[in-house]
Design a protein around this motif. Structure first.
Motif, PDB file in Angstrom:
ATOM      1  N   ARG A   8       0.825  -1.200   0.000  1.00 48.60           N
ATOM      2  CA  ARG A   8       0.000   0.000   0.000  1.00 48.60           C
ATOM      3  C   ARG A   8       0.863   1.254   0.000  1.00 48.60           C
ATOM      4  O   ARG A   8       1.854   1.330   0.727  1.00 48.60           O
ATOM      5  N   SER A   9       0.493   2.223  -0.839  1.00 48.10           N
ATOM      6  CA  SER A   9       1.117   3.548  -0.909  1.00 48.10           C
ATOM      7  C   SER A   9       2.457   3.492  -1.649  1.00 48.10           C
ATOM      8  O   SER A   9       2.723   2.578  -2.413  1.00 48.10           O
ATOM      9  N   ALA A  10       3.291   4.511  -1.399  1.00 52.85           N
ATOM     10  CA  ALA A  10       4.567   4.626  -2.109  1.00 52.85           C
ATOM     11  C   ALA A  10       5.640   3.799  -1.421  1.00 52.85           C
ATOM     12  O   ALA A  10       5.711   3.741  -0.191  1.00 52.85           O
ATOM     13  N   GLY A  11       6.491   3.185  -2.213  1.00 54.99           N
ATOM     14  CA  GLY A  11       7.596   2.392  -1.691  1.00 54.99           C
ATOM     15  C   GLY A  11       8.635   2.200  -2.781  1.00 54.99           C
ATOM     16  O   GLY A  11       8.379   2.463  -3.957  1.00 54.99           O
ATOM     17  N   THR A  12       9.789   1.720  -2.388  1.00 52.77           N
ATOM     18  CA  THR A  12      10.887   1.548  -3.341  1.00 52.77           C
ATOM     19  C   THR A  12      11.594   0.229  -3.085  1.00 52.77           C
ATOM     20  O   THR A  12      11.924  -0.100  -1.947  1.00 52.77           O
ATOM     21  N   VAL A  13      11.817  -0.526  -4.163  1.00 48.78           N
ATOM     22  CA  VAL A  13      12.613  -1.749  -4.095  1.00 48.78           C
ATOM     23  C   VAL A  13      14.003  -1.425  -4.623  1.00 48.78           C
ATOM     24  O   VAL A  13      14.149  -0.977  -5.772  1.00 48.78           O
ATOM     25  N   GLU A  14      15.009  -1.623  -3.796  1.00 44.83           N
ATOM     26  CA  GLU A  14      16.381  -1.293  -4.176  1.00 44.83           C
ATOM     27  C   GLU A  14      17.129  -2.563  -4.585  1.00 44.83           C
ATOM     28  O   GLU A  14      17.020  -3.602  -3.938  1.00 44.83           O
ATOM     29  N   PHE A  15      17.909  -2.429  -5.667  1.00 43.61           N
ATOM     30  CA  PHE A  15      18.691  -3.539  -6.195  1.00 43.61           C
ATOM     31  C   PHE A  15      20.164  -3.155  -6.305  1.00 43.61           C
ATOM     32  O   PHE A  15      20.504  -1.988  -6.504  1.00 43.61           O
ATOM     33  N   ILE A  16      21.014  -4.170  -6.209  1.00 40.85           N
ATOM     34  CA  ILE A  16      22.418  -4.060  -6.589  1.00 40.85           C
ATOM     35  C   ILE A  16      22.527  -4.614  -8.002  1.00 40.85           C
ATOM     36  O   ILE A  16      22.085  -5.732  -8.275  1.00 40.85           O
ATOM     37  N   TYR A  17      23.105  -3.825  -8.902  1.00 39.31           N
ATOM     38  CA  TYR A  17      23.227  -4.246 -10.301  1.00 39.31           C
ATOM     39  C   TYR A  17      24.701  -4.446 -10.640  1.00 39.31           C
ATOM     40  O   TYR A  17      25.539  -3.580 -10.366  1.00 39.31           O
ATOM     41  N   ASP A  18      25.006  -5.595 -11.220  1.00 34.80           N
ATOM     42  CA  ASP A  18      26.369  -5.934 -11.631  1.00 34.80           C
ATOM     43  C   ASP A  18      26.482  -5.733 -13.138  1.00 34.80           C
ATOM     44  O   ASP A  18      26.000  -6.551 -13.923  1.00 34.80           O
ATOM     45  N   PRO A  19      27.098  -4.638 -13.609  1.00 36.85           N
ATOM     46  CA  PRO A  19      27.168  -4.378 -15.044  1.00 36.85           C
ATOM     47  C   PRO A  19      28.019  -5.387 -15.792  1.00 36.85           C
ATOM     48  O   PRO A  19      27.864  -5.533 -17.011  1.00 36.85           O
ATOM     49  N   ASP A  20      28.912  -6.088 -15.088  1.00 38.60           N
ATOM     50  CA  ASP A  20      29.752  -7.083 -15.760  1.00 38.60           C
ATOM     51  C   ASP A  20      28.945  -8.298 -16.198  1.00 38.60           C
ATOM     52  O   ASP A  20      29.219  -8.913 -17.237  1.00 38.60           O
ATOM     53  N   THR A  21      27.928  -8.652 -15.396  1.00 34.24           N
ATOM     54  CA  THR A  21      27.114  -9.834 -15.718  1.00 34.24           C
ATOM     55  C   THR A  21      25.695  -9.470 -16.140  1.00 34.24           C
ATOM     56  O   THR A  21      24.940 -10.352 -16.557  1.00 34.24           O
ATOM     57  N   THR A  22      25.341  -8.195 -15.995  1.00 31.71           N
ATOM     58  CA  THR A  22      23.979  -7.664 -16.225  1.00 31.71           C
ATOM     59  C   THR A  22      22.939  -8.324 -15.319  1.00 31.71           C
ATOM     60  O   THR A  22      21.757  -8.342 -15.633  1.00 31.71           O
ATOM     61  N   GLU A  23      23.363  -8.854 -14.183  1.00 26.40           N
ATOM     62  CA  GLU A  23      22.447  -9.435 -13.209  1.00 26.40           C
ATOM     63  C   GLU A  23      22.185  -8.418 -12.096  1.00 26.40           C
ATOM     64  O   GLU A  23      23.027  -7.579 -11.785  1.00 26.40           O
ATOM     65  N   PHE A  24      21.007  -8.510 -11.483  1.00 26.96           N
ATOM     66  CA  PHE A  24      20.683  -7.632 -10.359  1.00 26.96           C
ATOM     67  C   PHE A  24      20.213  -8.473  -9.184  1.00 26.96           C
ATOM     68  O   PHE A  24      19.709  -9.596  -9.350  1.00 26.96           O
ATOM     69  N   TYR A  25      20.393  -7.915  -7.975  1.00 29.04           N
ATOM     70  CA  TYR A  25      20.113  -8.652  -6.744  1.00 29.04           C
ATOM     71  C   TYR A  25      19.380  -7.738  -5.761  1.00 29.04           C
ATOM     72  O   TYR A  25      19.632  -6.535  -5.698  1.00 29.04           O
ATOM     73  N   PHE A  26      18.517  -8.323  -4.975  1.00 27.66           N
ATOM     74  CA  PHE A  26      17.730  -7.582  -3.982  1.00 27.66           C
ATOM     75  C   PHE A  26      18.640  -6.940  -2.941  1.00 27.66           C
ATOM     76  O   PHE A  26      19.579  -7.559  -2.432  1.00 27.66           O
ATOM     77  N   LEU A  27      18.350  -5.701  -2.617  1.00 30.61           N
ATOM     78  CA  LEU A  27      19.071  -4.993  -1.559  1.00 30.61           C
ATOM     79  C   LEU A  27      18.160  -4.759  -0.363  1.00 30.61           C
ATOM     80  O   LEU A  27      18.413  -5.241   0.732  1.00 30.61           O
ATOM     81  N   GLU A  28      17.071  -3.991  -0.569  1.00 32.67           N
ATOM     82  CA  GLU A  28      16.120  -3.743   0.505  1.00 32.67           C
ATOM     83  C   GLU A  28      14.882  -3.067  -0.065  1.00 32.67           C
ATOM     84  O   GLU A  28      14.847  -2.677  -1.233  1.00 32.67           O
ATOM     85  N   VAL A  29      13.866  -2.895   0.793  1.00 34.21           N
ATOM     86  CA  VAL A  29      12.658  -2.160   0.437  1.00 34.21           C
ATOM     87  C   VAL A  29      12.511  -0.989   1.405  1.00 34.21           C
ATOM     88  O   VAL A  29      12.619  -1.167   2.621  1.00 34.21           O
ATOM     89  N   ASN A  30      12.297   0.194   0.851  1.00 32.76           N
ATOM     90  CA  ASN A  30      12.003   1.372   1.678  1.00 32.76           C
ATOM     91  C   ASN A  30      10.503   1.609   1.657  1.00 32.76           C
ATOM     92  O   ASN A  30       9.928   1.929   0.613  1.00 32.76           O
ATOM     93  N   THR A  31       9.873   1.471   2.813  1.00 29.70           N
ATOM     94  CA  THR A  31       8.411   1.585   2.904  1.00 29.70           C
ATOM     95  C   THR A  31       8.010   3.027   3.195  1.00 29.70           C
ATOM     96  O   THR A  31       7.387   3.341   4.228  1.00 29.70           O
ATOM     97  N   ARG A  32       8.364   3.896   2.276  1.00 27.43           N
ATOM     98  CA  ARG A  32       8.079   5.327   2.436  1.00 27.43           C
ATOM     99  C   ARG A  32       8.350   6.009   1.111  1.00 27.43           C
ATOM    100  O   ARG A  32       8.829   5.392   0.160  1.00 27.43           O
ATOM    101  N   LEU A  33       8.066   7.292   1.085  1.00 29.94           N
ATOM    102  CA  LEU A  33       8.459   8.137  -0.032  1.00 29.94           C
ATOM    103  C   LEU A  33       9.959   8.379   0.061  1.00 29.94           C
ATOM    104  O   LEU A  33      10.479   8.685   1.133  1.00 29.94           O
ATOM    105  N   GLN A  34      10.667   8.237  -1.052  1.00 29.55           N
ATOM    106  CA  GLN A  34      12.111   8.435  -1.051  1.00 29.55           C
ATOM    107  C   GLN A  34      12.470   9.907  -1.244  1.00 29.55           C
ATOM    108  O   GLN A  34      11.716  10.677  -1.846  1.00 29.55           O
ATOM    109  N   VAL A  35      13.650  10.278  -0.775  1.00 30.17           N
ATOM    110  CA  VAL A  35      14.162  11.623  -0.993  1.00 30.17           C
ATOM    111  C   VAL A  35      14.178  11.951  -2.487  1.00 30.17           C
ATOM    112  O   VAL A  35      13.875  13.059  -2.904  1.00 30.17           O
ATOM    113  N   GLU A  36      14.503  10.943  -3.299  1.00 30.66           N
ATOM    114  CA  GLU A  36      14.683  11.144  -4.737  1.00 30.66           C
ATOM    115  C   GLU A  36      13.421  10.901  -5.561  1.00 30.66           C
ATOM    116  O   GLU A  36      13.488  10.716  -6.783  1.00 30.66           O
TER     117      GLU A  36
END
Length: 605
Positions: free
Chosen positions: A273-301
């Motif tokens: 519910r509402s605004a949230g952000t899923v953060e990932f770590i992205y590896d440009p060498d392999t083009t794979e991404f991995y879960f970092l965390e979820v911010n359960t709020r409006l982000q600064v950005e």
């Protein structure tokens, strides 16, 4: 369309730029805004802009913005029917959200259980794993150092030791060996306990060349979740974001689509519910991404997403709380990204002193007034920046048809901005934007840790007896309003020094009375010493008056007491000193406490 929902008055349980940002949306919706403020923030723009403003009294964040009893007392007295928490402070506090519900106040944010599910990083990892989100190799909560050492060997160094309750870069330590892990294990636990009242830690594999990419979500709480593109937040220093942009450069359409889908499915799995952000770590060498965390709020950005998608996420949060939000499935078909947006965070901090937070009086605040330029800020000339709270002063956001145009526009906007009185990172951010690695989209999370910042500034090691900024002809013609003339006493020596440097003869410089200062130069330049004779050395070597002196970066100029006739000497700088004018002059009037550097003589620091 004006909102005619379940409430007509919204209290903003926050301060600074985000409070002003929320007030702006509430005004367009015809809703009454209620601001709260610590007394140290009494001159903040959010206090002036709100329809109502209520004091939380004196004290730190714990005594004011985090004091729930005070907040709910104001909610009851003001008659606010909803609370917007902004970001930081109580925005991810499940107990606060539950108390809002218990007191019949609408909390404009996620459900409390969702904050708890994602609030601890180790439980967030478990939820992500259940939803099929790719994870970096890592551990559950660790019981002690021995278990951590064994797990690190299995994962392979380097690893990141993380506090499960951490945030904002606090409670994280990168470990390249068992020795590193042994040294930092207890300190991270202690830091986590002190800052978050939770000493739980876990390990995660660390990628050397990683980018930080996040996906903006918005959910209706009934299973529908939108993914509004991604943002690249790799421009960080010590895990604190500095520059954010949307969309992320250098991603293939396939990776971009997969990232959006993965984030949306994670949100749908818990009926977010509402605004949230899923953060990932992205590896440009392999083009794979991995879960970092979820911010359960409006982000600064959040602003860069709003600019690219032409939406108002704060309005969505309010409408969702009021039960008037349009069906997300219908909205989804109308959402089309356009162009490129970049945001620079402007902080009261000194990048040349390990980003030491700053505080003090801002005597000059100027932002360019240009169409399409968005500046979210809370400061104005005369604002006293308190050391008690987060040092962010503003977010400067640009939106242009492509990334290079946005980069150029943002650099121009920063060049045309003036903040004077305390140290800020404005020039630092400007240099980062012009770095080849940023231009080419090759910035990794760790890149700025090695960034070579060279400020065109002078550090005052000692201020001397009375050292002030003066210019020529100074401040004249104001006797009728009680302001006597200001300017250099020995204007002839002052003007000749500027001529030797090829400056305009009135360019601002330093006037020394009786005994001079000790100055450290952060960038190579040229100076001239004029006026009354005094002992002068540059890195302990004598230097002459009335000569152009080459000053290398890092050099220290030491000026002693005047000797013989005269009591005033001058230091003139190639290009002059950068100082705002007051009543048409940069000259310091110490008795009136205006002009020059904050209306006073130079002092150490």
């Amino acid at each position: 369309m004006e909102l005619k929902g379940a409430f007509s008055k919204v209290l903003i349980a926050n301060r600074g730029a985000i409070a002003c940002r929320v007030i702006r949306t509430l005004r367009t919706m015809g809703l009454t805004s209620v601001a709260v403020y610590a007394e140290a923030d009494a001159d903040s723009l959010h206090v002036r802009q709100a329809d109502e403003s209520w004091s939380l009294g004196e004290g730190s964040a714990a005594d004011t913005y985090l004091n729930q009893d005070k907040l709910f007392g104001i909610i009851r007295q003001s008659g606010a029917g909803a609370v917007h928490p902004g970001y930081g402070f109580l925005s991810e506090n499940a107990d606060f959200a539950r108390r809002c519900d218990a007191e019949g106040v609408v909390f404009l944010g996620p459900a409390p259980q969702q904050m708890e599910q994602f609030g601890l990083k180790h439980t967030a990892r478990a939820l992500a794993e259940e939803a099929g989100v790719p994870l970096l190799p890592g551990t559950d909560l660790l019981t002690g150092l021995d278990e951590a050492l064994k797990a690190a060997e299995d994962i392979g160094y380097p690893v990141m030791l993380k506090s499960t309750a951490g945030g904002g870069g606090i409670g994280m330590s990168r470990c390249y060996s068992a020795e590193d892990l042994g040294k930092t294990f207890e300190s991270v636990q202690r830091l986590s306990q002190n800052n978050f009242s939770n000493d739980g830690v876990f390990l995660e594999k660390f990628l050397e060349h990683a980018r930080h990419i996040e996906v903006q979500l918005f959910g209706d709480g009934h299973g529908q979740v939108l993914a509004l593109g991604e943002r690249d937040c790799s421009a960080q220093r010590r895990n604190q974001k500095v520059i954010e942009e949307a969309p992320a450069p250098g991603l293939s359409d396939e990776v971009r689509s997969r990232m959006h889908t993965t984030a949306r499915q994670l949100g749908e799995s818990i009926r977010y519910r509402s605004a949230g952000t899923v953060e990932f770590i992205y590896d440009p060498d392999t083009t794979e991404f991995y879960f970092l965390e979820v911010n359960t709020r409006l982000q600064v950005e959040h602003g860069v997403t709003e600019q690219v998608y032409k939406v108002d996420l704060v309005r969505w949060m309010v409408e969702l709380g009021a039960g008037t939000l349009q069906d997300l499935a219908e909205m989804s078909g109308k959402l089309t990204p356009s162009g490129h947006a970049i945001q620079a965070r402007i902080y009261a901090e000194d990048p040349n002193k390990d980003f030491q937070p700053g505080a003090g009086l801002l005597t000059n605040v100027e932002w360019p007034d240009e169409e399409g330029l968005r500046i979210d800020t809370w400061i104005q000339p005369g604002t006293e920046v308190s050391p008690l709270f987060d040092p962010m002063l503003a977010k400067v956001i640009v939106h242009e048809p492509d990334r290079e145009a946005a980069r150029q526009r943002l650099m121009q906007a920063l060049d045309n901005s003036r903040l004077y009185g305390i140290e800020t990172n404005l020039k630092y951010v400007r240099q980062v934007l012009d770095d080849p690695r940023f231009i080419e989209g090759r910035l990794f999370i760790r890149t700025l840790n090695e960034f070579d910042y060279r400020p065109a500034t002078v550090d005052v090691i000692s201020g001397g007896t009375l050292t002030t900024i003066q210019d020529y002809p100074g401040r004249i013609g104001y006797w009728e309003i009680g302001v006597p003339p200001s300017g250099p006493f020995d204007c002839y020596s002052f003007r000749l020094g500027n001529r030797l440097l090829g400056n305009p003869e009135g360019a601002p410089g330093l006037e020394i009375t009786l005994k001079g200062p000790v100055l450290s130069f952060n960038q190579a330049t040229q100076i001239v010493l004029t006026g009354a004779a005094l002992a002068a050395t540059l890195d302990n070597e004598p230097v002459d008056f009335w000569q152009v002196i080459d000053v290398p970066a890092g050099a220290t100029l030491t000026l002693g007491a005047t000797t013989g006739d005269g009591t005033r000497a001058y230091v003139l700088f190639r290009g002059g000193l950068d100082c705002p004018e007051y009543l048409t002059s940069c000259s310091t009037f110490t008795l009136g406490q205006f002009g020059g550097h904050c209306g006073r003589a130079l002092r150490a620091g």
